[in-house]
Enzyme design. Structure first.
Site, PDB file in Angstrom:
ATOM      1  N   GLU A 244       0.870  -1.188   0.000  1.00  0.00           N
ATOM      2  CA  GLU A 244       0.000   0.000   0.000  1.00  0.00           C
ATOM      3  C   GLU A 244       0.902   1.232   0.000  1.00  0.00           C
ATOM      4  O   GLU A 244       1.263   1.775   1.020  1.00  0.00           O
ATOM      5  CB  GLU A 244      -0.916  -0.016   1.227  1.00  0.00           C
ATOM      6  CG  GLU A 244      -1.990   1.052   1.184  1.00  0.00           C
ATOM      7  CD  GLU A 244      -2.808   1.115   2.463  1.00  0.00           C
ATOM      8  OE1 GLU A 244      -3.838   1.807   2.460  1.00  0.00           O
ATOM      9  OE2 GLU A 244      -2.404   0.489   3.463  1.00  0.00           O
TER      10      GLU A 244
ATOM     11  N   HIS B  94       0.110   7.311   6.341  1.00  0.00           N
ATOM     12  CA  HIS B  94       1.359   7.082   5.633  1.00  0.00           C
ATOM     13  C   HIS B  94       2.295   8.280   5.745  1.00  0.00           C
ATOM     14  O   HIS B  94       1.877   9.409   6.005  1.00  0.00           O
ATOM     15  CB  HIS B  94       1.088   6.786   4.158  1.00  0.00           C
ATOM     16  CG  HIS B  94       0.408   5.480   3.909  1.00  0.00           C
ATOM     17  ND1 HIS B  94       0.980   4.458   3.198  1.00  0.00           N
ATOM     18  CD2 HIS B  94      -0.807   5.026   4.291  1.00  0.00           C
ATOM     19  CE1 HIS B  94       0.159   3.431   3.149  1.00  0.00           C
ATOM     20  NE2 HIS B  94      -0.943   3.754   3.798  1.00  0.00           N
TER      21      HIS B  94
ATOM     22  N   ASN C  11     -12.275   6.078   2.648  1.00  0.00           N
ATOM     23  CA  ASN C  11     -11.169   6.472   3.516  1.00  0.00           C
ATOM     24  C   ASN C  11      -9.948   6.863   2.686  1.00  0.00           C
ATOM     25  O   ASN C  11      -9.620   6.199   1.700  1.00  0.00           O
ATOM     26  CB  ASN C  11     -10.796   5.347   4.479  1.00  0.00           C
ATOM     27  CG  ASN C  11     -11.948   4.980   5.401  1.00  0.00           C
ATOM     28  OD1 ASN C  11     -12.385   3.835   5.450  1.00  0.00           O
ATOM     29  ND2 ASN C  11     -12.458   5.953   6.125  1.00  0.00           N
TER      30      ASN C  11
ATOM     31  N   ARG D  21     -22.044  17.273  -6.679  1.00  0.00           N
ATOM     32  CA  ARG D  21     -21.552  17.944  -7.878  1.00  0.00           C
ATOM     33  C   ARG D  21     -20.131  17.513  -8.254  1.00  0.00           C
ATOM     34  O   ARG D  21     -19.648  17.863  -9.324  1.00  0.00           O
ATOM     35  CB  ARG D  21     -21.604  19.469  -7.703  1.00  0.00           C
ATOM     36  CG  ARG D  21     -23.010  20.053  -7.843  1.00  0.00           C
ATOM     37  CD  ARG D  21     -22.988  21.556  -7.976  1.00  0.00           C
ATOM     38  NE  ARG D  21     -22.553  22.198  -6.746  1.00  0.00           N
ATOM     39  CZ  ARG D  21     -23.362  22.554  -5.754  1.00  0.00           C
ATOM     40  NH1 ARG D  21     -24.661  22.330  -5.853  1.00  0.00           N
ATOM     41  NH2 ARG D  21     -22.893  23.141  -4.674  1.00  0.00           N
TER      42      ARG D  21
ATOM     43  N   ASP E 153     -15.644  -1.211  10.998  1.00  0.00           N
ATOM     44  CA  ASP E 153     -15.463  -1.130  12.451  1.00  0.00           C
ATOM     45  C   ASP E 153     -16.394  -0.108  13.083  1.00  0.00           C
ATOM     46  O   ASP E 153     -16.321   0.147  14.283  1.00  0.00           O
ATOM     47  CB  ASP E 153     -14.013  -0.822  12.801  1.00  0.00           C
ATOM     48  CG  ASP E 153     -13.513   0.505  12.225  1.00  0.00           C
ATOM     49  OD1 ASP E 153     -14.288   1.152  11.475  1.00  0.00           O
ATOM     50  OD2 ASP E 153     -12.358   0.876  12.505  1.00  0.00           O
TER      51      ASP E 153
ATOM     52  N   ASP F 299      -7.814  -3.895   7.517  1.00  0.00           N
ATOM     53  CA  ASP F 299      -6.783  -2.858   7.655  1.00  0.00           C
ATOM     54  C   ASP F 299      -6.162  -2.948   9.053  1.00  0.00           C
ATOM     55  O   ASP F 299      -5.840  -1.936   9.684  1.00  0.00           O
ATOM     56  CB  ASP F 299      -7.350  -1.465   7.407  1.00  0.00           C
ATOM     57  CG  ASP F 299      -6.280  -0.421   7.118  1.00  0.00           C
ATOM     58  OD1 ASP F 299      -5.153  -0.809   6.755  1.00  0.00           O
ATOM     59  OD2 ASP F 299      -6.557   0.780   7.284  1.00  0.00           O
TER      60      ASP F 299
ATOM     61  N   LEU G 170      -6.582   8.448  12.154  1.00  0.00           N
ATOM     62  CA  LEU G 170      -6.763   6.999  12.196  1.00  0.00           C
ATOM     63  C   LEU G 170      -5.545   6.317  11.571  1.00  0.00           C
ATOM     64  O   LEU G 170      -5.006   6.772  10.553  1.00  0.00           O
ATOM     65  CB  LEU G 170      -8.017   6.591  11.437  1.00  0.00           C
ATOM     66  CG  LEU G 170      -9.354   6.927  12.114  1.00  0.00           C
ATOM     67  CD1 LEU G 170     -10.515   6.660  11.156  1.00  0.00           C
ATOM     68  CD2 LEU G 170      -9.536   6.120  13.383  1.00  0.00           C
TER      69      LEU G 170
ATOM     70  N   GLY H 139      -4.999   2.590  10.682  1.00  0.00           N
ATOM     71  CA  GLY H 139      -5.428   1.206  10.633  1.00  0.00           C
ATOM     72  C   GLY H 139      -6.530   0.957  11.646  1.00  0.00           C
ATOM     73  O   GLY H 139      -7.186   1.882  12.138  1.00  0.00           O
TER      74      GLY H 139
END
Length: 375
Positions: free
Chosen positions: A131, A141, A218, A226, A247, A273, A306, A308
């Protein structure tokens, strides 16, 4: 070898559920690690009080059991595999997130080595999910390590993984993304789209062979009437399957229901995840090069983002079923937990309960919990 015979409350086949009535049991006969027969035994006593589903496959597992995939040690990866198995999955993709490119090459090689010598402990690794680093939206990340998917970089990743790269998530908006999709697909890699603000080049990426969207809603631009963006394009494109993190935090239950109403059972995929806290108590853990904090079922970075989840497939399936209510029975769970994942990976030995397939089951108990089983 003496066959193993299971008598379950029922079994979910591709086009039917056996036995067709509450009487009797589903008889599943296995030998040499394969299913050799499935039928209804009207006179049998139920030996396993559960519905047999094709074994669940989790395509996005960053960690579990207190350990992180990026550690790449046998001890850490064994712990992640065990946590996935204990959470109801028979197979999984250990998932590496963005890191400096040279580090990623080393991590890929080490995880590939572990897969080569996997000793049968826990869920079976079916390859690696990478990923990043060809992303646009950071999420959890390291944005400073994002790069464009040039042909040389893609080739270097494929070489480091030595045939073990099963899936790669990239942002379709990165320069060269459609060409990278074609290069990866030619190498047999499933390409997922995600971590993008813009839907630019999504059509070209799908035409090149991309067939999955990573954790719908996510780390992507918002859905707007639009400007449908990445999520809107994904929902509207019949060639794309979409994974969901169920979750109750990453995606609101109402949006799970809305997505399923469009995607249906053939284009919906459950993933966890999962990070290191999956299957462990609250505390401080690692995700890649950062510390994350697990508290009350949430996993977050120091800045509150967040990072994971603490999910297992067991909990993900239970919540998905709760959100959908009567629309989600065992047949639907089999599709979103197993069949669709096997199809995306091109693994015709998993994903359906039919003779010749691997004898790997996920057992759905009457209380909604799951257990993994293999011959």
């Amino acid at each position: 070898m003496v066959p193993t015979v299971l008598h379950c409350r029922g079994a979910v086949l591709p086009d039917a559920v056996v036995p067709p009535s509450p009487r009797g049991a589903a008889r599943i006969t296995c030998a040499d690690g394969r299913i050799i027969g499935i039928d209804a035994d009207a006179s049998a006593t139920i030996g396993i009080d559960a519905m047999a589903l094709p074994g669940f496959i989790d395509l996005q597992v960053n960690g579990g059991g207190g350990r992180d995939v990026a550690e790449t040690s046998d001890e850490a990866l064994d712990a992640v595999a065990t946590a996935s198995w204990q959470g109801g999955a028979v197979a999984f993709l250990p998932t590496l997130i963005t890191a400096p490119f040279a580090d990623l090459l080393q991590q890929l090689a080490r995880v590939a080595d572990w897969i080569d010598r996997w000793r049968g402990q826990g869920a079976e690794p079916l390859g690696i999910h990478l990923e990043g680093p060809f992303l646009e939206v950071a999420g959890a990340h390291d944005e400073s390590a994002f790069v464009d998917p040039t042909p040389d970089r893609v080739a270097a990743l494929l070489e480091a993984a030595r045939g073990r790269l099963a899936m790669l998530t990239l942002a379709p908006s990165r320069p060269g993304a459609p060409q990278a999709v074609a290069q990866l697909r030619a190498a047999g890699v499933c390409v997922a789209l995600g971590h993008a603000r813009s839907s630019a080049q999504m059509a070209a990426c799908v035409d090149a062979g991309a067939n999955l969207v990573t954790h719908l809603f996510n780390a992507m631009g918002p859905l707007h009437h639009r400007e449908p963006g990445v999520a809107g394009f994904a929902l509207d494109e019949p060639r794309l399957t979409c994974s969901l993190i169920c979750d109750g935090l990453h995606v609101h239950p109402t949006m799970v229901r809305n997505a399923f109403a469009i995607l249906g059972p053939d284009r919906t995929l459950l993933v966890t995840d999962a990070a290191a806290p999956a299957g462990r108590p609250d505390g401080v853990y690692r995700l890649g090069r950062e510390e994350v904090v697990a508290r009350g079922g949430e996993v977050r970075r120091a800045d509150g983002a967040l990072a994971g989840s603490a999910l297992t497939m067991d909990t993900a399936a239970q919540r998905f079923a709760t959100y959908l209510g009567p629309r989600c029975g065992p047949w639907t769970l089999a599709r979103v937990g197993s069949t669709n994942a096997a199809r995306l990976l091109g693994r015709d030995d998993f994903g359906q309960l039919i003779p010749g397939r691997r004898a790997c089951l996920t057992l759905l108990r009457p209380d909604g919990t799951l257990a993994a089983w293999r011959a």
